[in-house]
Write a protein that holds these residues in place. Structure first.
Motif, PDB file in Angstrom:
ATOM      1  N   VAL A 107       0.871  -1.249   0.028  1.00 21.86           N
ATOM      2  CA  VAL A 107      -0.280  -0.118   0.045  1.00 21.86           C
ATOM      3  C   VAL A 107       1.043   1.317   0.013  1.00 21.86           C
ATOM      4  O   VAL A 107       0.670   2.203  -0.875  1.00 21.86           O
ATOM      5  CB  VAL A 107      -0.947   0.050   0.989  1.00 21.86           C
ATOM      6  CG1 VAL A 107      -1.524   1.413   1.417  1.00 21.86           C
ATOM      7  CG2 VAL A 107      -1.903  -0.955   0.896  1.00 21.86           C
ATOM      8  N   GLN A 108       2.082   1.257   0.706  1.00 20.14           N
ATOM      9  CA  GLN A 108       2.730   2.556   0.985  1.00 20.14           C
ATOM     10  C   GLN A 108       3.469   2.579  -0.584  1.00 20.14           C
ATOM     11  O   GLN A 108       3.610   3.767  -0.787  1.00 20.14           O
ATOM     12  CB  GLN A 108       3.851   2.217   2.030  1.00 20.14           C
ATOM     13  CG  GLN A 108       3.210   2.291   3.236  1.00 20.14           C
ATOM     14  CD  GLN A 108       4.307   2.108   4.532  1.00 20.14           C
ATOM     15  OE1 GLN A 108       5.662   2.219   4.165  1.00 20.14           O
ATOM     16  NE2 GLN A 108       3.925   1.738   5.628  1.00 20.14           N
ATOM     17  N   GLN A 111       0.878   3.988  -2.854  1.00 19.05           N
ATOM     18  CA  GLN A 111       0.597   5.352  -2.330  1.00 19.05           C
ATOM     19  C   GLN A 111       1.482   6.447  -2.768  1.00 19.05           C
ATOM     20  O   GLN A 111       1.037   7.456  -3.320  1.00 19.05           O
ATOM     21  CB  GLN A 111       0.445   5.530  -0.770  1.00 19.05           C
ATOM     22  CG  GLN A 111      -0.235   6.494  -0.112  1.00 19.05           C
ATOM     23  CD  GLN A 111      -0.323   6.263   1.120  1.00 19.05           C
ATOM     24  OE1 GLN A 111       0.247   5.493   2.032  1.00 19.05           O
ATOM     25  NE2 GLN A 111      -1.464   6.957   1.796  1.00 19.05           N
ATOM     26  N   ASP A 116      -4.314   7.954  -7.058  1.00 17.67           N
ATOM     27  CA  ASP A 116      -5.132   8.159  -5.595  1.00 17.67           C
ATOM     28  C   ASP A 116      -5.841   6.983  -5.190  1.00 17.67           C
ATOM     29  O   ASP A 116      -6.149   6.777  -3.835  1.00 17.67           O
ATOM     30  CB  ASP A 116      -6.178   9.303  -5.568  1.00 17.67           C
ATOM     31  CG  ASP A 116      -4.986  10.522  -5.532  1.00 17.67           C
ATOM     32  OD1 ASP A 116      -3.795  10.586  -5.424  1.00 17.67           O
ATOM     33  OD2 ASP A 116      -5.706  11.651  -6.246  1.00 17.67           O
ATOM     34  N   PRO A 119      -4.048   2.792  -3.371  1.00 15.87           N
ATOM     35  CA  PRO A 119      -3.726   2.122  -2.193  1.00 15.87           C
ATOM     36  C   PRO A 119      -5.028   1.450  -1.688  1.00 15.87           C
ATOM     37  O   PRO A 119      -4.983   0.359  -0.952  1.00 15.87           O
ATOM     38  CB  PRO A 119      -3.652   3.414  -1.310  1.00 15.87           C
ATOM     39  CG  PRO A 119      -2.996   4.462  -1.993  1.00 15.87           C
ATOM     40  CD  PRO A 119      -3.836   4.322  -3.337  1.00 15.87           C
TER      41      PRO A 119
END
Length: 160
Positions: A107-108, A111, A116, A119
């Motif tokens: 996810v990081q 991100q 947008d 994540p």
């Protein structure tokens, strides 16, 4: 940034580069191991990640295709696809990494590097992979067969 986080980012960059250039990621990996393009060679964990994904490529893609709702692999953003492959390998085949860490790291990455909406998408799909992890075939195939987990489950008579 922690050492493993940096290694994940380098592994993602390698998968992404091969995808964008339309070249074999295994060949690219071996080229980068033999002759690094930066002053810092690939971290060992990045090499392990990419080799792990390569070894389970068809199984990983089958898992992602089976559990991503409404999104084919081809339709996913290339960065998301790379992060999902890495995260799936860590969740299913790397017992050294807690599932929550694998999800959080993927996810990081998206991100920082993707859209947008990425994540939430990556988090949801990898959370689903965690849910079905116990049903996936994790053992190596002695014949070198790369039958995916869904076909293997069907072969055993299980329904999904």
């Amino acid at each position: 940034m922690a050492a493993r986080s940096k290694a994940r980012k380098r592994a993602l960059e390698l998968l992404y580069e091969a995808d964008q250039r339309g070249i074999n990621v295994g060949v690219l990996l071996e080229e980068r191991v033999a002759a690094p393009t930066t002053q810092h060679p690939l971290p060992e964990y990045a090499v392990q990640l990419v080799r792990g994904v390569l070894a389970r490529w068809s199984q990983i893609d089958e898992v992602l295709t089976t559990y991503s709702q409404g999104w084919s692999l081809e339709r996913m953003a290339a960065v998301d696809r790379a992060a999902l492959r890495l995260g799936t390998w860590e969740i299913v085949w790397n017992d050294e990494v807690p599932d929550t860490v694998a999800i959080s790291e993927a996810v990081q990455l998206v991100q920082a590097l993707s859209t947008d909406d990425s994540p939430r998408f990556v988090n949801g799909l990898l959370a689903r992979v965690v849910e079905v992890k116990a049903t996936l075939v994790r053992a190596p195939y002695p014949t070198g067969d790369t039958v995916g987990p869904r076909q293997e489950a069907l072969r055993r008579g299980e329904r999904r």
